[in-house]
Enzyme design. Structure first.
Site, short mmCIF file in Angstrom:
data_model
loop_
_atom_site.label_atom_id
_atom_site.label_comp_id
_atom_site.label_asym_id
_atom_site.label_seq_id
_atom_site.Cartn_x
_atom_site.Cartn_y
_atom_site.Cartn_z
N HIS A 218 0.83 -1.20 0.00
CA HIS A 218 0.00 0.00 0.00
C HIS A 218 0.87 1.25 0.00
O HIS A 218 0.38 2.35 0.25
CB HIS A 218 -0.92 0.03 1.23
CG HIS A 218 -1.72 -1.22 1.40
ND1 HIS A 218 -1.35 -2.21 2.27
CD2 HIS A 218 -2.85 -1.63 0.79
CE1 HIS A 218 -2.24 -3.20 2.20
NE2 HIS A 218 -3.16 -2.87 1.30
N SER A 432 20.41 2.51 -39.42
CA SER A 432 19.77 2.17 -40.69
C SER A 432 20.77 2.19 -41.84
O SER A 432 20.69 1.38 -42.76
CB SER A 432 18.62 3.13 -40.97
OG SER A 432 17.63 3.04 -39.97
N MET A 478 20.67 9.46 -48.96
CA MET A 478 21.87 9.15 -49.74
C MET A 478 21.53 8.66 -51.15
O MET A 478 22.35 8.74 -52.05
CB MET A 478 22.72 8.10 -49.02
CG MET A 478 22.10 6.73 -48.90
SD MET A 478 23.30 5.54 -48.27
CE MET A 478 22.38 4.78 -46.94
#
Length: 549
Positions: A218, A432, A478
């Site tokens: 609690h 990535s 790119m």
């Protein structure tokens, strides 16, 4: 703190209705005394066996109502958040589910629960019901306290009592199993924050670098505050205190309980730490990690242990209907299977060396890598304006990896060289960009092996890279430099390709909307006049190649 609720007065009743609506049809029901008296019970209950009743304040979900079902609780009585249900509520539950074989009440050792459940039991006996009560006091955080709290170890008692009741045993036997189990359970909790009650102001008593050992479900203060430290050290402290209470021998079941807000990733780390600790060597059955007896959104966990015997093992491993109960699993070692090894390519089938010499290819690769490494800061600066500022470091990492392994490359076999470059970039470059370039070189290698045409092979690599990556010319990546360069390469040579790459990179300065990559989250004002760093890197690589032709 922020919470999802409508009105704090209705949060418990709406949550219980949510449980009922998302449980299988015919499994659970509530009494029509709702919402004043909140009793959840088995919809299929026929009173032919001992009824198992538990409950307490809300805020511990999925306890208690989440454990109502065949093999565990017959009924759960809920109070408001952290408030014991009333005597009338408990008595109503007893009347609703108790048949000739009687009922067992399982109560956590808190004053409100003991008194309200206890008085309800006495009233029920006066009405002719056969009722027994077992009190669970498993918390070892405060060793000198006369009445230890009942915490997550209560779930062991729910499971064991539910098993024996479901097996058709009489009330005396079921209560004896439950009481014996309650006496053999030890639990200890740890948290990095207190919990927050919806609709109430929250004030965390812990500092930014503090945790609390032994706090209750609690949000009650624990036995001590400790400095934030690696989880292995926290678990070692808990394991030592738990071990001191376990006795000398015997296998145990372990329940790893999420107190509400610990992410699954961290709970798995905790589980590994516990099972790697000395106390882990005494564990044969594992339940969890899972949120089973929570304290709202407390960022903490608890560990509960119970000594095993044949009957308890059978009870804890038996299948039950409630989905909130995590099936117990046998302690086991991690199984390791050998990863597939790289298949030998056709070009290596004749036993030729994996490496090869070609001074021209070596000089080209080394010059490309060294130049890209020299551009690390400039590319990072560009990316800091349109992305997350790490393009230069990512490119440099890939270049350094290639340089470090240049002596292992099969430089006299172009297809194999392209494949090796793809492997190196895929494992070392990261982000990535690393994956995209690995796809590019891997696909180019396959095309080159089928037909010895470097221009066609590189275009094949471009086609696969754009297919998986999704970027096209004009998307400000790119590809804006790479695509025009490769299309010119076949007919115009390296110098013309370098000019096309440079022109493509320059064109990205006027592209005010990126459709791929992190720059797609950046507004027009920040993109204007800034070249895409990936395109700049590609243009730089073609410029080096042109200078060596």
């Amino acid at each position: 703190m922020k919470h999802f609720f409508n009105r704090k007065e209705n949060i418990v009743t709406e949550a219980l209705d949510g449980l009922l609506l998302t449980s299988g049809k015919g499994r659970l029901a509530r009494l029509d005394s709702f919402p004043d008296i909140k009793v959840i019970l088995r919809a299929d209950w026929d009173k032919s066996k001992v009824a198992i009743i538990s409950g307490g304040g809300a805020g511990h979900e999925p306890s208690h109502a989440g454990f109502v079902g065949r093999g565990m609780l017959t009924s759960a009585v809920s109070g408001e958040i952290f408030a014991s249900p009333s005597v009338d509520a408990v008595l109503t539950a007893i009347r609703a589910v108790t048949g000739p074989k009687g009922a067992l009440l399982i109560v956590k050792n808190y004053t409100g629960d003991r008194l309200n459940f206890g008085l309800a039991a006495e009233k029920a006996r006066a009405e002719g019901f056969d009722v027994e009560m077992v009190i669970v006091a498993d918390d070892i955080a405060l060793p000198d306290i006369n009445q230890p709290r009942g915490v997550a170890g209560t779930l062991f008692v729910h499971k064991i009592a539910g098993y024996h009741a479901e097996s058709g045993e009489d009330l005396k036997t079921v209560a004896a199993h439950a009481a014996n189990a309650a006496g053999d359970i030890v639990s200890l909790g740890m948290s990095l924050s207190t919990c927050s009650v919806p609709g109430q102001a929250h004030e965390d008593r812990l500092g930014a670098d503090e945790g609390e050992l032994g706090l209750g479900i609690h949000g009650e203060p624990g036995v001590e505050r400790i400095a934030l430290q690696p989880v292995a050290d926290i678990v070692a402290t808990m394991a030592a205190r738990l071990s001191a209470t376990l006795g000398d021998a015997g296998d145990h079941a372990l329940l790893i309980n999420n107190l509400g807000a610990v992410p699954p990733l961290e709970m798995a780390v905790i589980a590994n730490a516990v099972l790697s600790s000395p106390v882990g060597r005494r564990v044969r059955l594992i339940i969890g990690p899972a949120p089973m007896m929570t304290a709202l959104n407390m960022n903490g966990f608890s560990l509960s242990l119970i000594r095993l015997d044949v009957a308890r093992e059978a009870a804890l491993t038996a299948e039950v209907e409630p989905h909130a109960w995590m099936p117990a699993i046998e302690r086991h070692e991690i199984e390791i299977i050998a990863a597939p090894r790289t298949v030998t390519g056709p070009s290596d089938a004749d036993g030729a060396s994996a490496t090869g010499s070609n001074s021209r290819n070596r000089r080209l690769i080394a010059a490309l890598c060294e130049h890209l490494i020299s551009l690390e800061d400039e590319l990072n600066r560009l990316d800091g304006r349109v992305g997350d500022g790490d393009t230069g470091s990512t490119v440099a990492t890939g270049a350094r990896s290639l340089l470090a392994r240049i002596d292992t490359l099969p430089l006299d076999r172009p297809a194999a060289t392209l494949a090796s470059i793809g492997d190196i970039l895929g494992t070392s470059m990261g982000g990535s960009s690393g994956v995209l370039l690995s796809i590019f070189f891997t696909a180019a290698a396959k095309a080159m092996a089928d037909k010895a045409d470097i221009s066609a092979a590189l275009l094949a690599g471009l086609e696969r890279m754009t297919f998986y990556g999704g970027a096209q010319v004009g998307d400000r990546t790119m590809v804006d430099a790479l695509s025009p360069a490769l299309h010119v390469l076949a007919s115009g040579g390296v110098a013309a390709a370098a000019k096309a790459a440079a022109s493509g990179a320059e064109s990205t300065k006027t592209m005010l909307k990126a459709r791929a990559g992190r720059a797609s989250y950046v507004g027009e004002r920040d993109l204007a006049g800034v070249a895409d760093p990936g395109a700049v890197a590609i243009a730089a690589a073609f410029a080096v190649a042109a200078s060596l032709v």
